[in-house]
Scaffold this active site. Structure first.
Site, PDB file in Angstrom:
ATOM      1  NE  ARG A 105      -0.611   1.809   4.847  1.00 54.47           N
ATOM      2  CZ  ARG A 105       0.437   1.010   4.664  1.00 54.47           C
ATOM      3  NH1 ARG A 105       1.513   1.458   4.045  1.00 54.47           N
ATOM      4  NH2 ARG A 105       0.432  -0.235   5.093  1.00 54.47           N
ATOM      5  CG  ASP A 127      14.695  -1.477   5.084  1.00 44.63           C
ATOM      6  OD1 ASP A 127      15.463  -0.585   5.434  1.00 44.63           O
ATOM      7  OD2 ASP A 127      14.304  -2.372   5.857  1.00 44.63           O
ATOM      8  CE  LYS A 135      -2.865  -2.600   3.181  1.00 39.92           C
ATOM      9  NZ  LYS A 135      -3.116  -2.784   4.614  1.00 39.92           N
TER      10      LYS A 135
HETATM   11  P1  IMP Z   1      12.660  -4.453   1.916  1.00 40.66           P
HETATM   12  O1  IMP Z   1      12.122  -5.721   1.360  1.00 40.66           O
HETATM   13  O2  IMP Z   1      13.485  -4.691   3.171  1.00 40.66           O
HETATM   14  O3  IMP Z   1      13.396  -3.604   0.916  1.00 40.66           O
HETATM   15  O4  IMP Z   1      11.436  -3.666   2.485  1.00 40.66           O
HETATM   16  C1  IMP Z   1      10.644  -2.888   1.727  1.00 40.66           C
HETATM   17  C2  IMP Z   1       9.326  -2.626   2.424  1.00 40.66           C
HETATM   18  O5  IMP Z   1       9.491  -2.509   3.832  1.00 40.66           O
HETATM   19  C3  IMP Z   1       8.789  -1.297   1.989  1.00 40.66           C
HETATM   20  O6  IMP Z   1       7.985  -1.446   0.851  1.00 40.66           O
HETATM   21  C4  IMP Z   1       8.013  -0.836   3.203  1.00 40.66           C
HETATM   22  O7  IMP Z   1       6.694  -1.327   3.129  1.00 40.66           O
HETATM   23  C5  IMP Z   1       8.723  -1.449   4.363  1.00 40.66           C
HETATM   24  N1  IMP Z   1       9.634  -0.508   5.049  1.00 40.66           N
HETATM   25  C6  IMP Z   1      10.977  -0.496   5.018  1.00 40.66           C
HETATM   26  N2  IMP Z   1      11.485   0.501   5.754  1.00 40.66           N
HETATM   27  C7  IMP Z   1      10.425   1.157   6.259  1.00 40.66           C
HETATM   28  C8  IMP Z   1      10.292   2.322   7.117  1.00 40.66           C
HETATM   29  O8  IMP Z   1      11.264   2.964   7.552  1.00 40.66           O
HETATM   30  N3  IMP Z   1       9.016   2.686   7.416  1.00 40.66           N
HETATM   31  C9  IMP Z   1       7.916   2.025   6.960  1.00 40.66           C
HETATM   32  N4  IMP Z   1       7.990   0.948   6.164  1.00 40.66           N
HETATM   33  C10 IMP Z   1       9.230   0.521   5.826  1.00 40.66           C
END
Ligand code: IMP
Ligand code: MG
Length: 188
Positions: free
Chosen positions: A170, A108, A47
């Site tokens: 959000r 992330d 989302k």
């Molecule tokens: P990844 O798979 O670790 O790259 O995570 C990506 C997903 O984690 C993003 O699409 C977000 O939904 C969530 N995410 C990562 N860091 C944050 C943050 O600092 N705040 C809120 N959601 C986060």
């Protein structure tokens, strides 16, 4: 009355004007790059990517279509990506021979986008690019090629402008750093 998010906000990282100015630049750049290229589809990752895509597409002057995809996230209360990603809602359209631009809120660890990229590449689009509002490079576990980036941010948990704090807030027009101590303190 104090807004509900106020106790959890350590500080504003990116205010509304800063976000909107950068998003306008990205939209202009995308309009230039995809000019004369054929059909463009923006794929919003739900989302978190919703607010970003709505504002971004207002600055894209080329005709384009939008699609949505939802993947499993960490789950409420978790702050780490598990690396186990699942499609919860798939695209409604075939993307074969189309130019696809993924619109995401934040990268992330990179696990989510690595998975989505693998899934979509297999469907043979003419091109596949990633447009992310935020990136935390210090957290990366998998290398991800970003075509359009809004902002690099430090290793802090952020919320607002699509990003949630356990599914809430959000709607904020800015990106703020969460005061995790204050937030934990209010939960049982
Ligand atoms: P990844 O798979 O670790 O790259 O995570 C990506 C997903 O984690 C993003 O699409 C977000 O939904 C969530 N995410 C990562 N860091 C944050 C943050 O600092 N705040 C809120 N959601 C986060
Ligand atoms: Mg997301």
């Amino acid at each position: 009355m104090e807004p509900a998010y106020q106790p959890y906000l350590a500080r504003v990282l990116l205010d509304e004007a800063t976000l909107q100015a950068r998003i306008a630049e990205l939209g202009t750049q995308i309009s230039t790059d995809y000019q004369g290229q054929g059909e463009l589809i923006l794929v919003c990752i739900l989302k978190g990517g919703v607010l970003f895509m709505c504002d971004l597409m207002r600055h894209i002057t080329l005709p384009h279509t939008i699609e949505f995809m939802a993947v499993s996230s960490y789950g409420v209360g978790k702050r780490e990506s598990s690396g186990h990603v699942r499609i919860l809602m798939d695209l409604a359209l075939d993307i074969r021979d189309k130019h696809v631009l993924i619109v995401e809120d934040i990268i992330d660890s990179g696990h989510t986008l690595a998975y989505i990229t693998r899934q979509l590449e297999a469907r043979r689009p003419s091109s596949l690019g990633i447009c992310t509002l935020l990136s935390k490079p210090s957290r990366r576990e998998i290398d991800i090629t970003i075509k359009y980036l809004g902002f690099e941010i430090p290793n802090e948990f952020v919320f607002g402008y699509g990003l949630d704090l356990d599914e809430k807030f959000r709607n904020l027009p800015f990106v703020g750093i969460v005061n995790l101590e204050a937030y934990r303190g209010t939960k049982g």
